[in-house]
Design an enzyme around this catalytic site. Structure first.
Site, PDB file in Angstrom:
ATOM      1  N   LYS A  79     -45.788  36.869 -26.393  1.00 28.40           N
ATOM      2  CA  LYS A  79     -44.552  36.864 -27.220  1.00 28.40           C
ATOM      3  C   LYS A  79     -45.171  36.642 -28.825  1.00 28.40           C
ATOM      4  O   LYS A  79     -46.166  35.800 -29.053  1.00 28.40           O
ATOM      5  CB  LYS A  79     -43.673  35.966 -26.925  1.00 28.40           C
ATOM      6  CG  LYS A  79     -42.163  35.888 -27.528  1.00 28.40           C
ATOM      7  CD  LYS A  79     -41.183  34.928 -26.844  1.00 28.40           C
ATOM      8  CE  LYS A  79     -40.085  35.012 -27.760  1.00 28.40           C
ATOM      9  NZ  LYS A  79     -38.988  34.194 -27.064  1.00 28.40           N
ATOM     10  N   SER A 154     -34.636  36.095 -25.764  1.00 24.95           N
ATOM     11  CA  SER A 154     -35.521  36.520 -26.797  1.00 24.95           C
ATOM     12  C   SER A 154     -36.554  37.401 -26.405  1.00 24.95           C
ATOM     13  O   SER A 154     -37.138  37.984 -27.146  1.00 24.95           O
ATOM     14  CB  SER A 154     -35.610  35.313 -28.041  1.00 24.95           C
ATOM     15  OG  SER A 154     -36.282  34.573 -27.636  1.00 24.95           O
ATOM     16  N   SER A 178     -34.528  32.345 -22.958  1.00 18.07           N
ATOM     17  CA  SER A 178     -35.151  33.350 -23.379  1.00 18.07           C
ATOM     18  C   SER A 178     -36.321  33.997 -22.760  1.00 18.07           C
ATOM     19  O   SER A 178     -36.877  35.076 -22.973  1.00 18.07           O
ATOM     20  CB  SER A 178     -35.744  33.114 -24.771  1.00 18.07           C
ATOM     21  OG  SER A 178     -34.699  33.281 -25.851  1.00 18.07           O
TER      22      SER A 178
HETATM   23  N1  GLN Z   1     -30.138  32.976 -26.617  1.00 17.94           N
HETATM   24  C1  GLN Z   1     -30.281  31.780 -26.926  1.00 17.94           C
HETATM   25  C2  GLN Z   1     -30.389  31.491 -28.494  1.00 17.94           C
HETATM   26  O1  GLN Z   1     -29.999  32.608 -28.924  1.00 17.94           O
HETATM   27  C3  GLN Z   1     -31.746  31.262 -26.259  1.00 17.94           C
HETATM   28  C4  GLN Z   1     -32.778  31.565 -27.136  1.00 17.94           C
HETATM   29  C5  GLN Z   1     -34.018  31.006 -26.589  1.00 17.94           C
HETATM   30  O2  GLN Z   1     -34.226  30.814 -25.650  1.00 17.94           O
HETATM   31  N2  GLN Z   1     -35.067  31.080 -27.518  1.00 17.94           N
HETATM   32  O3  GLN Z   1     -30.275  30.541 -28.764  1.00 17.94           O
END
Ligand code: GLN
Length: 480
Positions: A79, A154, A178
């Site tokens: 990532k 994400s 994410s």
């Molecule tokens: N969807 C969540 C957010 O937007 C989690 C994101 C993540 O785990 N990096 O904060």
């Protein structure tokens, strides 16, 4: 079978028995990426030269009959918020568009030591803020099961790359879901380890009390292999935990198991077809002899607001470093620039460098931390966080693990939620409590609705990664 469809152990066997070389394998993956990734857009950077040199090293070792690790020669993707030395690291943000990482994250150091081959860096929501991978400054990644749909976020690029066989395995990061949400939407396995188990040194920080790095793989066995390599104490991460109990005892048979089903996770508004698949998986455990017990996590309804106050507050502090001087676009030298003061430097760089969602969160977080509001928001949220954590401690006195859906829906259409941040935030309702409580949780495929995968979440007690992986194996569906 195509080389790109093999599991990690199968690939390892092939390399050791010289059925193919690491270089051939790497070329096969890179060719596939060239062909397939035009449609999916899971990569932000392809690190061909690095991959070739790493593959050649492993081939040398094999030809000298040296022992190699399980991950040696196995192509991976990372990532793009995790640093790989000398490779661009953008966090999918314009503000880091040309940033070259100057050191390896601890997880990368470990993977390199094991001899893995790094194919490239994958797309994400900008600074990991999002649930669909649409917040990337470089365009959304598309779901390999249906190109009109999101991957989840994400870590959408990593999930899509695993699902489309563009890598042997991937690393993602999980602050509020994410790793698990995109794993669920793309039909792969994703593990969010216990907070403190995997070093975060070299991970671009989003919300430091929640962030964890973890593996995203095709199978549970692969997930375990990667987790075993990346876990462990690290002096470079002060939140990293020194523990001997990283692999607590594993239940011997499913009939010894007590499985909790939190009633708050089966809510109105959930897609009934998703619920059907989850119930089918629960039934499978029951058929194997496990005891299924309904439990309650009464503070679940506060998890979403608590998460968004804490994560945005921490993000507003973490992202202060992108000031246009140490990091940033630094367009300020251009003739046309109106920059006259230091404040102008900040305004120009941050104004142009950050996307809308990142700005929204910095503003909310700054507000929640400001004098006069701190007690009402941040401090209050921290107190409720403790209650959420205690909910889990209480149910784990009665059950070994919890089973829940990863998300109330399957992958939604690209564009469907992008203009409505609140509906986007609701995608995370089943994943964020786990981060607030610091627990390990696994997302694994457990069926489909039409052609879209459904993910089952197995939540464990701290440091019980091994146990939840073992339990996941009971319903694992290996796709080919
Ligand atoms: N969807 C969540 C957010 O937007 C989690 C994101 C993540 O785990 N990096 O904060």
């Amino acid at each position: 079978m195509a080389l790109t469809s093999l599991t990690i152990s199968q690939t390892h066997q092939g390399l050791v028995k010289k059925k193919f070389s690491a270089l051939e394998l790497t070329k096969e993956y890179l060719n596939r990426i060239k062909k397939e990734d035009k449609k999916i857009h899971s990569f932000l950077t392809v690190s061909e030269n690095l991959a070739f040199s790493q593959a050649r090293e492993i081939d040398k070792k094999i030809s000298k009959k040296e022992n190699i690790d399980l991950l040696a020669g196995i192509p991976t993707v990372i990532k793009d918020n995790i640093m790989v030395e000398d490779i661009k690291c953008t966090a999918a943000s314009k503000i880091l568009e040309n940033y070259i990482a100057c050191y390896d994250a601890t997880v990368i150091e470990k993977l390199k030591k094991a001899g893995t081959v790094i194919l490239g860096k994958t797309n994400l929501d900008e600074f990991a803020m999002g649930s669909s991978c649409e917040n990337s400054a470089f365009g959304a990644t598309k779901n390999p099961s249906d190109l009109k749909r999101v991957t989840g976020g994400s870590s959408g690029g990593s999930a899509a790359a695993v699902a489309a066989n563009l890598c042997g395995y991937a690393l993602g990061s999980d602050t509020g879901g994410s790793i698990r949400l995109p794993a669920s939407f793309c039909g792969v396995v994703g593990l969010k380890p216990t907070y403190g188990t995997v070093s975060r040194y070299g991970l671009i920080a989003f919300a430091s009390s929640l962030d964890q790095i973890g593996p995203m793989t095709e199978t549970i066995e692969d997930c375990k292999i990667v987790f075993d390599v990346i876990k462990g104490w690290d002096e470079m991460d002060s939140t990293s935990i020194k523990t001997q109990s990283l692999s607590r005892s594993v239940a011997k048979s499913p009939s010894d198991l007590k499985i909790g089903i939190p009633k708050e996770y089966f809510v109105k508004g959930m897609d009934p077809e998703v619920e059907k698949q989850i119930k089918k998986a629960i039934k499978k455990y029951e058929d194997e002899g496990a005891k299924i017990i309904e439990v309650s996590l009464p503070h679940t309804e506060y998890a979403l607001p608590v998460y968004y106050i804490i994560s945005n507050s921490e993000a507003s502090a973490n992202l202060a470093r992108y000031d246009g001087i140490r990091y940033g676009k630094s367009k300020v030298k251009s003739q046309k620039s109106k920059v006259k003061s230091l404040l102008d430097v900040y305004l120009e760089n941050r104004g142009q460098g950050f996307g809308d969602e990142v700005k929204r969160r910095i503003m909310l977080g700054t507000y929640a931390l400001s004098a006069g509001y701190y007690d009402a928001y941040y401090l209050k949220a921290q107190k409720v966080r403790t209650l959420i954590k205690e909910d889990f401690e209480n149910v784990f006195k009665k059950v070994d693990v919890l089973l829940t859906p990863v998300s109330p829906t399957t992958a939604f259409k690209i564009g469907e939620k992008i203009d409505n941040p609140l509906s986007m935030y609701l995608s995370d309702i089943f994943t964020i409590s786990v981060n607030l409580a610091g627990l390990p949780a696994l997302s694994l495929p457990c069926g489909k609705v039409g052609k879209l995968p459904v993910g089952l979440q197995i939540i464990g007690q701290p440091f019980e990664e091994k146990r939840i992986l073992e339990i996941g194996k009971i319903i694992e569906e290996v796709k080919n």
